[in-house]
Design a protein around this motif. Sequence first.
Motif, PDB file in Angstrom:
ATOM      1  N   LEU A 106     -12.406   0.469  60.494  1.00  0.00           N
ATOM      2  CA  LEU A 106     -11.883  -0.594  59.737  1.00  0.00           C
ATOM      3  C   LEU A 106     -11.702  -1.937  60.930  1.00  0.00           C
ATOM      4  CD1 LEU A 106      -9.942  -1.813  57.604  1.00  0.00           C
ATOM      5  CD2 LEU A 106      -8.004  -0.783  58.702  1.00  0.00           C
ATOM      6  N   LEU A 107     -11.167  -1.396  62.181  1.00  0.00           N
ATOM      7  CA  LEU A 107     -10.889  -2.715  63.089  1.00  0.00           C
ATOM      8  C   LEU A 107     -12.342  -3.510  63.320  1.00  0.00           C
ATOM      9  CD1 LEU A 107      -8.449  -0.965  65.550  1.00  0.00           C
ATOM     10  CD2 LEU A 107      -8.234  -2.826  64.134  1.00  0.00           C
ATOM     11  N   GLY A 108     -13.305  -2.584  63.423  1.00  0.00           N
ATOM     12  CA  GLY A 108     -14.818  -3.145  63.682  1.00  0.00           C
ATOM     13  C   GLY A 108     -15.061  -4.217  62.501  1.00  0.00           C
ATOM     14  N   SER A 109     -14.842  -3.689  60.959  1.00  0.00           N
ATOM     15  CA  SER A 109     -15.041  -4.647  60.171  1.00  0.00           C
ATOM     16  C   SER A 109     -14.167  -5.767  60.069  1.00  0.00           C
ATOM     17  CB  SER A 109     -14.844  -3.644  58.777  1.00  0.00           C
ATOM     18  OG  SER A 109     -13.628  -3.555  58.597  1.00  0.00           O
ATOM     19  N   ILE A 110     -12.823  -5.481  60.594  1.00  0.00           N
ATOM     20  CA  ILE A 110     -12.149  -6.941  60.586  1.00  0.00           C
ATOM     21  C   ILE A 110     -12.708  -7.968  61.550  1.00  0.00           C
ATOM     22  CG2 ILE A 110     -10.065  -7.856  61.082  1.00  0.00           C
ATOM     23  CD1 ILE A 110      -8.604  -5.070  60.268  1.00  0.00           C
ATOM     24  N   GLY A 111     -13.188  -7.478  62.705  1.00  0.00           N
ATOM     25  CA  GLY A 111     -13.549  -8.349  63.745  1.00  0.00           C
ATOM     26  C   GLY A 111     -12.629  -9.483  64.245  1.00  0.00           C
ATOM     27  N   THR A 112     -13.295 -10.806  64.036  1.00  0.00           N
ATOM     28  CA  THR A 112     -12.465 -11.879  64.265  1.00  0.00           C
ATOM     29  C   THR A 112     -11.798 -12.417  62.941  1.00  0.00           C
ATOM     30  OG1 THR A 112     -14.572 -13.219  64.419  1.00  0.00           O
ATOM     31  CG2 THR A 112     -13.811 -12.311  66.366  1.00  0.00           C
ATOM     32  N   GLN A 113     -11.957 -11.816  61.761  1.00  0.00           N
ATOM     33  CA  GLN A 113     -11.412 -12.581  60.509  1.00  0.00           C
ATOM     34  C   GLN A 113      -9.898 -12.768  60.706  1.00  0.00           C
ATOM     35  OE1 GLN A 113     -13.204 -11.198  56.793  1.00  0.00           O
ATOM     36  NE2 GLN A 113     -13.872  -9.336  57.978  1.00  0.00           N
ATOM     37  N   SER A 114      -9.495 -13.677  59.900  1.00  0.00           N
ATOM     38  CA  SER A 114      -8.226 -13.966  59.408  1.00  0.00           C
ATOM     39  C   SER A 114      -7.773 -13.023  58.245  1.00  0.00           C
ATOM     40  CB  SER A 114      -7.965 -15.292  59.069  1.00  0.00           C
ATOM     41  OG  SER A 114      -6.398 -15.480  58.725  1.00  0.00           O
TER      42      SER A 114
END
Length: 266
Positions: free
Chosen positions: A219-227
């Motif tokens: 999940l954290l990887g899919s968020i990446g640098t997104q807001s």
Amino acid sequence: MRRFITIGLIVLACFAILVLANDLRERISFYRAMENPDEIIAERERNHSSGEGVITLAELNRDRDRYAVIDIREGEEFAQGHVKKALSMRMGDILSDRVLQEDIRARGREKTIVFFCHDGERSRLIADFFEKNHNIHALVVRDGFKELRRDEPLAQALWEGTLRYVLPYDFWKDLRTRAHKLERISETGLTIDVSDVSHEEGARHTPIMRMSSAAVEELLGSIGTQSFSVICDSRVSCFYAKLLGYRAEQRGGRFEGYYLWTDKSG
């Protein structure tokens, strides 16, 4: 006749005032939840435990060898400090892994299982799970980590590590100033719902408290640098909302804030 009409109008006026007063009270409660979600959660879940299956840390300390203490907090929390000789088994890993569940069952045949967390909320959830699914009656440290912070001599006897909270003060302070209203959250690029039950169409439903460590990393990887922003609906899920925000920001993401879902939200 005019007298009856007057009486009727008075009754209608009183009824209208009662309806408006009730609506105002609900609105005040709703906006209070938006301004201070932690307070409303605490009020909602206060006295959740009847006292059955509860143990204090003082009682635990008096007969330590009788109990197998399982710390179900997150890895960051355990690394900062933990009850001496406690086993670290993250809540999400237990709920998603039958092998860990069987391990706990086996330990329960030799000693009384005691679940430990920050304030007792997660421990009650996991104890209920084992009661219903494995017929194991485990004990819960009522106030968990918070009890230790109130009793320095007890902390010295039972605790290894620091008694600081896992999320840094600067993060908590900054979080207080962030948006909590759903209108603001819906405008961000990504909305994640960490509640047990999905609440908003279009939000990504990821109940972290029940997810394995590997799934959380994904999940954290899919968020990446997104807001992104997060929806939660309980003390436990809102803790995970904050923790997810903190972890994501450590990796370059932008946590806009979290929103407490209430019965009035929908």
